[in-house]
Scaffold this active site. Structure first.
Site, short mmCIF file in Angstrom:
data_model
loop_
_atom_site.label_atom_id
_atom_site.label_comp_id
_atom_site.label_asym_id
_atom_site.label_seq_id
_atom_site.Cartn_x
_atom_site.Cartn_y
_atom_site.Cartn_z
N GLU A 136 0.94 -1.16 0.25
CA GLU A 136 -0.04 0.35 -0.17
C GLU A 136 1.07 1.50 0.04
OE1 GLU A 136 -2.33 -1.03 -0.75
OE2 GLU A 136 -2.71 -2.99 0.56
N GLY A 137 2.04 1.28 -0.16
CA GLY A 137 3.12 2.46 -0.44
C GLY A 137 4.17 2.22 0.16
#
Length: 598
Positions: free
Chosen positions: A440-441
């Site tokens: 998610e980054g």
């Protein structure tokens, strides 16, 4: 082997005493979310996580998932546990009643999600991404798409995924190659390969609904040409029933450092039928609905890891006898003192405790902001909540995943050599938790989102609502002698937060690399100040309870003492980050690419 115990007392403290969830829910119209209902739900979640889900954690790690000709089988017990999860109505908790959900607040669901993640990170990931898929379809899907896909996703008989990454590109989604060609019936044929797809294939649900980014031929290059699609494993009839098998297959599963009980898949789309969500070439905006929900979930995973590691380390530290205390014998009837008496062991335990409990407060607060975004009628209040979410989501995701991983390292360290071997479960926690810093980054991506896009991009406006909350709290408690040890440091660091923001902005006017050079330090500085604020608020509540008289005095005293530890021993770490920021980016960029050698 770890024996997980759901931290019910602290969950209730955060929800009911710190954040006053009862008033919050009543104001937003969540009439069924009474304190009795909340207590009952937390109690039942504790039973399921402790008795059913946690015992599968080590099994999942040892067995892993298996892949045979595109078919993925989950570890022993996972399928039965997931069936209990569905039969108990857990997937429906915070979903819309229109599609079969219970209509309860998101903040209640995120508190429950933490328990599942602490008990068994791999298991919790199977239903975890379904919430993002549901949020995306509900926010951007057509009426028909909602009717086709949401009821089964809500009840948990179908699960969802997010398909972004491809073999040649990670975070740079503008480089994607998966293409979507328009069909005569208005659907699209998707062709391409996605990698690192959590729960992309498994045997727990009847269907898997992939939310996929792809490029329509002729679309603009880069991020401006990304579209978003619903691509189910099995095609779905208009009435929501399963039709034929779609052109979606699992090419393989990854052999990973951790979370072995969850299938991380290579998913191939071979002219797979997909349904456009939203407008063509506007997919990235729609995708952020999924990603923001997922990022708060990952922040919760950091809290969950810190909690699980703390529980294991605390039990061991109380039992393990090693050496004598340097300040005098503490266990005269034994051959040595328990290691919990040694200051360095207490440093590690209190780091774990302060991060798990402080992080729980932050994540629960973010979840309440999501509640406000869903149900608040006042547009100004809603906009204020959305601005705070924009600021705090990347901070919570990156800071809590990094500190959660640190806490698992402390857990291994406290066990010593026993922490390095598999039977105790501490090294598994460390391996499982590292992924939270990545998906998610990554931390670097979250830091750039925070500093470049949010803070500098808004010319500092995004900071103002949350900064105002800190200022108001400090002003209200400035004359309270019991709070001065918390208020004075927080005021100083909050002022420095503003100063380093201005400094970075000024340097970036001359050299834009200053933003990238400062971003991670800026995020970590922001995280320590943010958690210090929540620890001060918790200390204030604890002090008031003690003054009022309570039978739970030890709990509240522990809150105050842990708050003192955080302010005195954790918050000063921010000074190192601000020093790095002030030293600038030059030392990072001085070495030429060709001079990096080994």
């Amino acid at each position: 082997m770890l024996q997980y115990k759901a931290p019910i007392r602290d969950v209730k403290f955060v929800m009911q005493e710190l954040l006053d969830c009862e008033s919050h829910y009543q104001h937003l119209g969540y009439e069924d979310a009474s304190i009795d209902m909340v207590d009952a739900i937390i109690g039942e979640a504790a039973k399921l996580t402790e008795q059913v889900v946690a015992p599968l954690n080590q099994i999942g790690d040892q067995q892993g998932c298996t892949w045979t000709d595109g078919v993925v089988t989950t570890p022993d017990g996972f399928k039965e546990a997931y069936q209990q999860y569905v039969e108990g109505g857990w997937p429906t908790l915070s979903q819309s009643e229109e599609f079969g959900g219970q209509g309860l607040p998101h903040s209640l669901n995120i508190s429950i999600a933490e328990l599942f993640s602490s008990a068994n990170h791999s298991f919790a990931m199977y239903p975890g991404l379904s919430h993002g898929a549901l949020a995306t379809i509900e926010a951007h899907g057509t009426v028909t798409q909602k009717q086709q896909f949401m009821p089964k996703l809500v009840e948990g008989n179908w699960t969802g995924t997010m398909c972004l990454t491809e073999p040649h590109c990670g975070t740079d989604l503008g480089m994607l190659r998966t293409k979507a060609v328009l069909n005569e019936d208005g659907s699209y044929s998707l062709t391409g390969t996605k990698i690192f797809i959590s729960a992309g294939e498994h045997d727990l649900s009847d269907n898997i609904v992939h939310i996929v980014i792809a490029r329509i031929p002729g679309a603009p290059e880069g991020n401006k040409g990304i579209s978003l699609f619903i691509v189910p494993k099995f095609n779905v009839n208009d009435d929501g029933t399963i039709a034929d098998r779609n052109g979606v297959s699992c090419g393989s599963i990854e052999h990973k450092m951790g979370i072995n009980g969850n299938a991380t898949c290579v998913i191939n789309f071979d002219s797979a039928k997909g349904h456009l969500i939203g407008e063509p070439n506007r997919g990235l905006k729609c995708m952020f609905t999924f990603m923001n929900a997922a990022r708060i979930g990952v922040a919760s995973e950091g809290v969950a890891a810190a909690e699980a590691s703390f529980q294991g380390a605390l039990a061991y530290a109380k039992d393990r006898l090693q050496m004598r205390s340097i300040s005098g014998v503490k266990n005269p009837d034994g051959p040595a003192d328990p290691i919990i008496v040694h200051p360095d062991v207490r440093r590690m335990l209190l780091t774990q405790k302060s991060i798990s409990e402080g992080g729980r407060a932050l994540v629960s607060y973010l979840a309440q902001l999501v509640d406000i975004g869903h149900a608040e009628k006042d547009h100004e209040v809603k906009a204020d909540a959305e601005t705070k979410l924009a600021l705090l989501t990347p901070i919570a995701k990156a800071f809590l995943s990094e500190l959660g991983f640190e806490c698992t390292s402390h857990g291994v360290q406290i066990f010593g050599g026993h922490g390095f071997i598999k039977e105790w479960g501490m090294e598994q926690l460390m391996r499982d938790t590292k992924i939270s810093c990545l998906y998610e980054g990554t931390t670097g991506i979250q830091a750039l989102d925070l500093l470049a896009r949010k803070v500098i991009g808004s010319k500092g406006e995004v900071l103002k609502p949350f900064s105002k909350d800190i200022t108001v709290f400090c002003q209200e408690n400035m004359d309270n002698p019991e709070m001065s040890e918390f208020i004075q440091p927080i005021m100083a660091y909050a002022k420095e937060w503003h100063e380093i923001t201005v400094t970075i902005g000024a340097k970036a006017m001359k050299n834009s690399d200053e933003i990238g050079g400062a971003s991670v330090d800026y995020l970590m500085f922001s995280g320590y100040v943010t958690l210090a604020y929540f620890w001060a608020k918790m200390a204030k509540v604890a002090q008031e309870k003690i003054v009022q008289g309570t039978e739970d005095n030890a709990f509240y005293q522990a809150k105050i003492k842990t708050a003192q530890f955080f302010i005195q021993r954790m918050l000063p770490r921010a000074k190192g980050h601000s020093a790095c920021i002030n030293n600038g980016v030059n030392s990072m960029m001085a070495l030429k690419n060709e001079d990096f050698a080994f």
